[in-house]
Design a protein around this motif. Structure first.
Motif, PDB file in Angstrom:
ATOM      1  N   ALA A 237       0.829  -1.203   0.000  1.00  0.00           N
ATOM      2  CA  ALA A 237       0.000   0.000   0.000  1.00  0.00           C
ATOM      3  C   ALA A 237       0.865   1.255   0.000  1.00  0.00           C
ATOM      4  O   ALA A 237       0.578   2.234  -0.694  1.00  0.00           O
ATOM      5  CB  ALA A 237      -0.932  -0.009   1.217  1.00  0.00           C
ATOM      6  N   THR A 238       1.943   1.207   0.781  1.00  0.00           N
ATOM      7  CA  THR A 238       2.842   2.361   0.833  1.00  0.00           C
ATOM      8  C   THR A 238       3.488   2.628  -0.521  1.00  0.00           C
ATOM      9  O   THR A 238       3.511   3.770  -1.010  1.00  0.00           O
ATOM     10  CB  THR A 238       3.938   2.123   1.891  1.00  0.00           C
ATOM     11  OG1 THR A 238       3.322   1.900   3.164  1.00  0.00           O
ATOM     12  CG2 THR A 238       4.865   3.327   1.983  1.00  0.00           C
ATOM     13  N   TRP A 239       4.018   1.576  -1.133  1.00  0.00           N
ATOM     14  CA  TRP A 239       4.671   1.748  -2.436  1.00  0.00           C
ATOM     15  C   TRP A 239       3.669   2.112  -3.530  1.00  0.00           C
ATOM     16  O   TRP A 239       3.986   2.868  -4.453  1.00  0.00           O
ATOM     17  CB  TRP A 239       5.417   0.470  -2.819  1.00  0.00           C
ATOM     18  CG  TRP A 239       6.696   0.324  -2.056  1.00  0.00           C
ATOM     19  CD1 TRP A 239       6.951  -0.535  -1.018  1.00  0.00           C
ATOM     20  CD2 TRP A 239       7.882   1.096  -2.230  1.00  0.00           C
ATOM     21  NE1 TRP A 239       8.216  -0.358  -0.548  1.00  0.00           N
ATOM     22  CE2 TRP A 239       8.826   0.637  -1.276  1.00  0.00           C
ATOM     23  CE3 TRP A 239       8.243   2.121  -3.099  1.00  0.00           C
ATOM     24  CZ2 TRP A 239      10.106   1.179  -1.179  1.00  0.00           C
ATOM     25  CZ3 TRP A 239       9.518   2.661  -3.002  1.00  0.00           C
ATOM     26  CH2 TRP A 239      10.437   2.188  -2.052  1.00  0.00           C
ATOM     27  N   LEU A 240       2.441   1.573  -3.410  1.00  0.00           N
ATOM     28  CA  LEU A 240       1.413   1.948  -4.370  1.00  0.00           C
ATOM     29  C   LEU A 240       1.090   3.434  -4.245  1.00  0.00           C
ATOM     30  O   LEU A 240       0.920   4.143  -5.250  1.00  0.00           O
ATOM     31  CB  LEU A 240       0.147   1.119  -4.139  1.00  0.00           C
ATOM     32  CG  LEU A 240      -1.033   1.429  -5.065  1.00  0.00           C
ATOM     33  CD1 LEU A 240      -0.666   1.169  -6.522  1.00  0.00           C
ATOM     34  CD2 LEU A 240      -2.260   0.609  -4.669  1.00  0.00           C
ATOM     35  N   GLN A 283      -5.487   7.019  -1.119  1.00  0.00           N
ATOM     36  CA  GLN A 283      -6.152   7.024   0.185  1.00  0.00           C
ATOM     37  C   GLN A 283      -6.975   5.753   0.402  1.00  0.00           C
ATOM     38  O   GLN A 283      -6.893   5.107   1.456  1.00  0.00           O
ATOM     39  CB  GLN A 283      -7.048   8.255   0.307  1.00  0.00           C
ATOM     40  CG  GLN A 283      -6.277   9.567   0.360  1.00  0.00           C
ATOM     41  CD  GLN A 283      -7.203  10.773   0.346  1.00  0.00           C
ATOM     42  OE1 GLN A 283      -8.289  10.719  -0.210  1.00  0.00           O
ATOM     43  NE2 GLN A 283      -6.752  11.861   0.950  1.00  0.00           N
ATOM     44  N   LEU A 284      -7.756   5.393  -0.616  1.00  0.00           N
ATOM     45  CA  LEU A 284      -8.633   4.241  -0.448  1.00  0.00           C
ATOM     46  C   LEU A 284      -7.851   2.934  -0.314  1.00  0.00           C
ATOM     47  O   LEU A 284      -8.159   2.091   0.536  1.00  0.00           O
ATOM     48  CB  LEU A 284      -9.603   4.155  -1.637  1.00  0.00           C
ATOM     49  CG  LEU A 284     -10.682   5.237  -1.688  1.00  0.00           C
ATOM     50  CD1 LEU A 284     -11.505   5.087  -2.966  1.00  0.00           C
ATOM     51  CD2 LEU A 284     -11.594   5.135  -0.473  1.00  0.00           C
ATOM     52  N   SER A 285      -6.831   2.757  -1.145  1.00  0.00           N
ATOM     53  CA  SER A 285      -6.055   1.522  -1.072  1.00  0.00           C
ATOM     54  C   SER A 285      -5.320   1.408   0.257  1.00  0.00           C
ATOM     55  O   SER A 285      -5.291   0.346   0.883  1.00  0.00           O
ATOM     56  CB  SER A 285      -5.058   1.443  -2.239  1.00  0.00           C
ATOM     57  OG  SER A 285      -4.141   2.515  -2.180  1.00  0.00           O
ATOM     58  N   TYR A 286      -4.752   2.490   0.686  1.00  0.00           N
ATOM     59  CA  TYR A 286      -4.011   2.447   1.940  1.00  0.00           C
ATOM     60  C   TYR A 286      -4.941   2.266   3.138  1.00  0.00           C
ATOM     61  O   TYR A 286      -4.684   1.453   4.024  1.00  0.00           O
ATOM     62  CB  TYR A 286      -3.192   3.728   2.094  1.00  0.00           C
ATOM     63  CG  TYR A 286      -2.172   3.640   3.212  1.00  0.00           C
ATOM     64  CD1 TYR A 286      -0.982   2.947   3.034  1.00  0.00           C
ATOM     65  CD2 TYR A 286      -2.404   4.246   4.447  1.00  0.00           C
ATOM     66  CE1 TYR A 286      -0.055   2.846   4.050  1.00  0.00           C
ATOM     67  CE2 TYR A 286      -1.477   4.154   5.466  1.00  0.00           C
ATOM     68  CZ  TYR A 286      -0.300   3.446   5.269  1.00  0.00           C
ATOM     69  OH  TYR A 286       0.598   3.349   6.283  1.00  0.00           O
ATOM     70  N   LEU A 287      -6.027   3.016   3.165  1.00  0.00           N
ATOM     71  CA  LEU A 287      -6.959   2.907   4.282  1.00  0.00           C
ATOM     72  C   LEU A 287      -7.612   1.533   4.341  1.00  0.00           C
ATOM     73  O   LEU A 287      -7.922   1.012   5.417  1.00  0.00           O
ATOM     74  CB  LEU A 287      -8.031   3.996   4.175  1.00  0.00           C
ATOM     75  CG  LEU A 287      -7.571   5.422   4.483  1.00  0.00           C
ATOM     76  CD1 LEU A 287      -8.727   6.408   4.260  1.00  0.00           C
ATOM     77  CD2 LEU A 287      -7.075   5.520   5.919  1.00  0.00           C
ATOM     78  N   GLY A 288      -7.813   0.922   3.161  1.00  0.00           N
ATOM     79  CA  GLY A 288      -8.401  -0.414   3.149  1.00  0.00           C
ATOM     80  C   GLY A 288      -7.519  -1.429   3.850  1.00  0.00           C
ATOM     81  O   GLY A 288      -7.991  -2.236   4.662  1.00  0.00           O
ATOM     82  N   VAL A 289      -6.229  -1.399   3.550  1.00  0.00           N
ATOM     83  CA  VAL A 289      -5.303  -2.338   4.198  1.00  0.00           C
ATOM     84  C   VAL A 289      -5.171  -2.017   5.688  1.00  0.00           C
ATOM     85  O   VAL A 289      -5.219  -2.910   6.543  1.00  0.00           O
ATOM     86  CB  VAL A 289      -3.922  -2.284   3.508  1.00  0.00           C
ATOM     87  CG1 VAL A 289      -2.932  -3.187   4.220  1.00  0.00           C
ATOM     88  CG2 VAL A 289      -4.054  -2.706   2.056  1.00  0.00           C
ATOM     89  N   VAL A 290      -4.998  -0.745   6.005  1.00  0.00           N
ATOM     90  CA  VAL A 290      -4.883  -0.350   7.411  1.00  0.00           C
ATOM     91  C   VAL A 290      -6.138  -0.763   8.181  1.00  0.00           C
ATOM     92  O   VAL A 290      -6.070  -1.239   9.322  1.00  0.00           O
ATOM     93  CB  VAL A 290      -4.651   1.169   7.531  1.00  0.00           C
ATOM     94  CG1 VAL A 290      -4.729   1.617   8.986  1.00  0.00           C
ATOM     95  CG2 VAL A 290      -3.295   1.534   6.944  1.00  0.00           C
TER      96      VAL A 290
END
Length: 313
Positions: A237-240, A283-290
């Motif tokens: 998610a971070t690299w994305l 935002q969405l990809s990172y928040l989804g994993v978190v």
């Protein structure tokens, strides 16, 4: 005498239970004639079945009260909870975990016992070397799961690994010392270490009934394993996010250069759309994993029991 415990999770297995017990009892009785120093106990875990599974277990318990025991859950808590309950009840010096549908070949049990008794191995595990009769898409996805899991996690799981294994008492103690709510047994078995011997076998069909694992459940179980034993999804998610941010800046820079130096007219909505879409995607990809990780933390902090026992014999 050395006590050997067999832990057998059951969910809607009324047809398989009598066949399983007859088959395994025959193998163990023949083995005991040659090695009379071993004795057995069975721990069946009825994981909230809604068929006649409990009735079948009650019959076996009445017929063999000294060796056949069962736990009846208040509802379906899942196979991981059933395995944990069985391991907690098992008293044997050696403990064998296996499925009741006989896809795990019971003929390997004597070899497992001899291996633990005559070598310094702590675990003997069965590994399926083919997937005949299984849908090709399912086999492909299973192989890909193991490949991904072994690539992103320090815990290595051999492709074709099964829960079917026999373990010495120190191994059981180590497993029971891990109280986490989100459990992935294949990962736990590998994580604890101990010296392991692998026995290979070929695929077998169920003796009765049908599988209770849908593709959706298998996918969810796979994600459970990945997230329990790897933080790579967070890194992805971070690299994305970095990739999307870089792409966005490159696109905006291109638009600025074209407008400033080449007087190219670029529609405002294109720039706005690019910025909104890319930042929103980050935002969405990172928040989804978190969110998934926070959800797991939430379940752990509740400290709810893994299962509730309605009845035990």
């Amino acid at each position: 005498m050395t006590l050997i415990s067999l832990v057998i999770p059951c969910y809607n297995e009324q047809e398989s239970i009598p066949i399983y017990f007859k088959t395994v009892a025959t193998i163990l009785n023949d083995f005991q004639k040659e090695y009379p120093m071993y004795e057995w106990e069975y721990w069946f875990i009825n994981d909230g079945s809604n068929d006649s599974t409990k009735n079948e277990l009650t019959k076996l318990n009445v017929e063999h009260p000294q060796t056949v025991h069962y736990i009846d859950f208040s509802r379906n808590f899942g196979k991981e909870a059933a395995l944990l309950a069985g391991l907690a009840q098992a008293k044997g010096e050696y403990v064998c975990v296996m499925d009741v549908d006989l896809q795990d070949p019971p003929e390997l049990i004597p070899q497992m016992i001899r291996t633990l008794a005559t070598t310094d191995n702590d675990i003997v595990t069965a590994q399926r070397i083919d997937r005949t009769s299984e849908p090709k898409i399912r086999s492909f996805l299973a192989d890909e799961f193991y490949a991904v899991m072994n690539h992103i996690s320090k815990v290595k799981i051999a492709a074709g690994s099964r829960d079917f294994r026999m373990m010495k008492r120190p191994v059981i103690t180590a497993i029971l010392s891990m109280p986490e709510y989100n459990r992935f047994s294949k990962g736990i078995f590998s994580w604890i270490g101990f010296k392991t011997k692998i026995l290979e076998y070929r695929h077998r069909d169920r003796v009765a009934g049908k599988t209770h694992w849908s593709m959706k459940q298998l996918f969810a179980y796979s994600m459970e394993g990945i997230m329990d034993f790897s933080n790579v999804p967070l890194a992805i998610a971070t690299w994305l996010g970095i990739l999307l941010l870089t792409s966005s800046l490159a696109g905006l820079t291109t638009i600025f250069i074209q407008a400033a130096f080449f007087h190219t007219v670029v529609a405002n909505w294109l720039g706005y759309t690019l910025v909104i879409a890319l930042i929103g995607g980050v935002q969405l990809s990172y928040l989804g994993v978190v969110g998934d990780y926070i959800g797991k933390i939430y379940l752990e902090t509740k400290q709810r029991p893994h299962y509730i026992i309605r009845d035990k014999h």
